[in-house]
Design an enzyme around this catalytic site. Structure first.
Site, PDB file in Angstrom:
ATOM      1  N   THR A 326       0.843  -1.205   0.000  1.00 35.38           N
ATOM      2  CA  THR A 326       0.000   0.000   0.000  1.00 35.38           C
ATOM      3  C   THR A 326       0.875   1.251   0.000  1.00 35.38           C
ATOM      4  OG1 THR A 326      -0.143   0.357   2.391  1.00 35.38           O
ATOM      5  CG2 THR A 326      -1.645  -1.270   1.451  1.00 35.38           C
ATOM      6  N   CYS A 327       0.219   2.410  -0.183  1.00 37.61           N
ATOM      7  CA  CYS A 327       0.993   3.650  -0.296  1.00 37.61           C
ATOM      8  C   CYS A 327       1.210   4.306   1.063  1.00 37.61           C
ATOM      9  CB  CYS A 327       0.315   4.598  -1.261  1.00 37.61           C
ATOM     10  SG  CYS A 327      -1.312   5.057  -0.713  1.00 37.61           S
ATOM     11  N   ASP A 328       0.875   3.628   2.147  1.00 38.09           N
ATOM     12  CA  ASP A 328       1.038   4.204   3.487  1.00 38.09           C
ATOM     13  C   ASP A 328       2.434   3.887   4.049  1.00 38.09           C
ATOM     14  OD1 ASP A 328       0.809   5.163   6.000  1.00 38.09           O
ATOM     15  OD2 ASP A 328      -0.872   3.892   6.596  1.00 38.09           O
TER      16      ASP A 328
END
Ligand SMILES: Cc1ncc(COP(=O)(O)O)c(C=O)c1O
Length: 377
Positions: A326-328
């Site tokens: 994910t982009c977190d």
């Protein structure tokens, strides 16, 4: 599971894939029974609610601990299907609803099943009396959780000093206190928590007896540790202590149950994922894999658990990072893993990931939970 089997499953099913080995679940269940022969295991379904696991454990003779109406119905419907000839009162033998706090609608729905439910305060007792008067109740005690990986006593359990009053109140409200329960905290490697909890429970039962109420059930909860690393003690020493205390403190006809979750399923699952990207930052190589802390690695957040990353390649290792898909930024699986140089497309895996893992997977960033494959059913 062998490396070859894991690689074949990843090839056939794609990644990420959680492989659940039912032989291992059966082995864990049988070990538990062998070491604690007087204790009936009620598998804590929350650890991994796959219906296939419920079925395997039911066939082994397990009962079940549930924490919500959907979990109750999952177990009820599955065991009803598997046991057409069960006695009418099988609910108590097979299911305990051990979440001390229950929504009104859940109580209303549970009432017709005459369930066994836990409580730890007067407001809850009033709700049970009003919305599920046919339920039997078990009082949850607050007990030491010292050193457990997940501590529960700051949230649940009445103080031992309040217990007698809560028992007497229940009987006055025409509810029957069938049991006393506790939980020493999850992944408990401090046996003393269990010893102290048993002594507290015995003292509360003595007080109830002195007021004319014989409590029939003792529920010693979960907390039995999974073998995440070599430092985790095996069940032998804990079981010896538990058996000795049980013999010393309680009448032989007391019905004793436990709610093991991770002990039964953690070691049964391996996650296989693929390397989908590579970077070099902060002086080390970082690998991005097609799973995440929002998915199978959710136990890192919710369960305070670490899952070492391994691979199928040999060779000189270097310290590297492993990131989720994910982009977190929070989605960092490890900042210091020892791995040989990996290529995009390589497979990596994490063992002992069967409890509190895919059970709390989300769809964050639009990525679905990993596929689950059951083997040796
Ligand atoms: C009431 C209750 N029972 C059983 C369990 C299972 O615990 P474990 O997985 O440590 O055995 C939990 C875990 O949170 C729980 O809250």
């Amino acid at each position: 599971m062998t490396a070859r089997q894991l690689q074949a499953i990843a090839r056939d099913h794609g990644t990420p894939v959680v492989v659940i080995d039912h032989d291992e679940i059966r082995r864990n269940f049988q070990e538990f029974r062998r070491h604690l022969p007087k204790v009936q295991p009620y598998y804590a379904v929350k650890a991994n609610p796959a219906p296939e696991i419920v079925e395997t454990l039911y066939r082994e003779g397990s009962s079940f601990d549930v924490a919500s109406l959907p979990e109750f119905l999952l177990v009820y419907r599955n065991i009803r299907r598997l046991s057409a000839k069960e006695r009418q009162d099988f609910v108590w033998d097979k299911i305990v609803y051990a979440n001390p706090i229950k929504p009104q609608k859940t109580l209303e729905a549970l009432n017709k099943y005459k369930p066994l439910v836990t409580y730890d305060n007067l407001d809850e007792l009033k709700k049970i009396q009003k919305y599920a008067p046919k339920a039997g109740v078990a009082l949850r005690l607050r007990v030491p959780n010292t050193g457990s990986m997940v501590e529960l006593s700051s949230k649940f359990g009445c103080d031992p000093g309040e217990a007698l009053e809560l028992i007497l109140k229940a009987f006055k409200m025409e509810l029957t206190v069938e049991g006393i329960s506790f939980h020493v905290g999850s992944q408990c490697i401090n046996d003393d928590n269990f010893v102290q909890a048993l002594n507290i429970a015995a003292a509360v039962m003595d007080e109830a007896r002195a007021h004319g109420h014989e409590i029939k059930i003792l529920d010693i909860g979960g907390g039995f540790p999974a073998p995440y690393n070599a430092q985790v003690p095996t069940i032998d020493a804990l079981a010896r202590k538990l058996n000795a205390e049980i013999d010393r403190l309680f009448a032989p006809d007391l019905e004793i149950l436990a709610e093991p979750g991770r002990y039964l399923v953690a070691s049964a699952a391996t996650l296989v994922a693929s390397v989908i990207g590579r970077t070099h930052r902060d002086g080390k190589t970082g690998y991005y894999i097609d799973d995440s802390v929002y998915h199978t690695f959710s136990g890192m957040i919710f369960d305070h658990c670490q899952y070492p990353i391994k691979c199928f390649r040999n060779g000189k290792t270097e310290v590297c990072s492993v990131f989720g898909q994910t982009c977190d930024g929070l989605d960092t699986i490890s900042q210091s893993e020892e791995l040989p140089r990996l290529e995009i497309g390589d497979l990596v895996y994490a063992e002992n990931i069967g409890a509190y893992s895919n059970a709390s997977s989300t769809y964050f960033n639009g990525f679905p939970p990993a596929k689950v494959v059951h083997v040796n059913r």
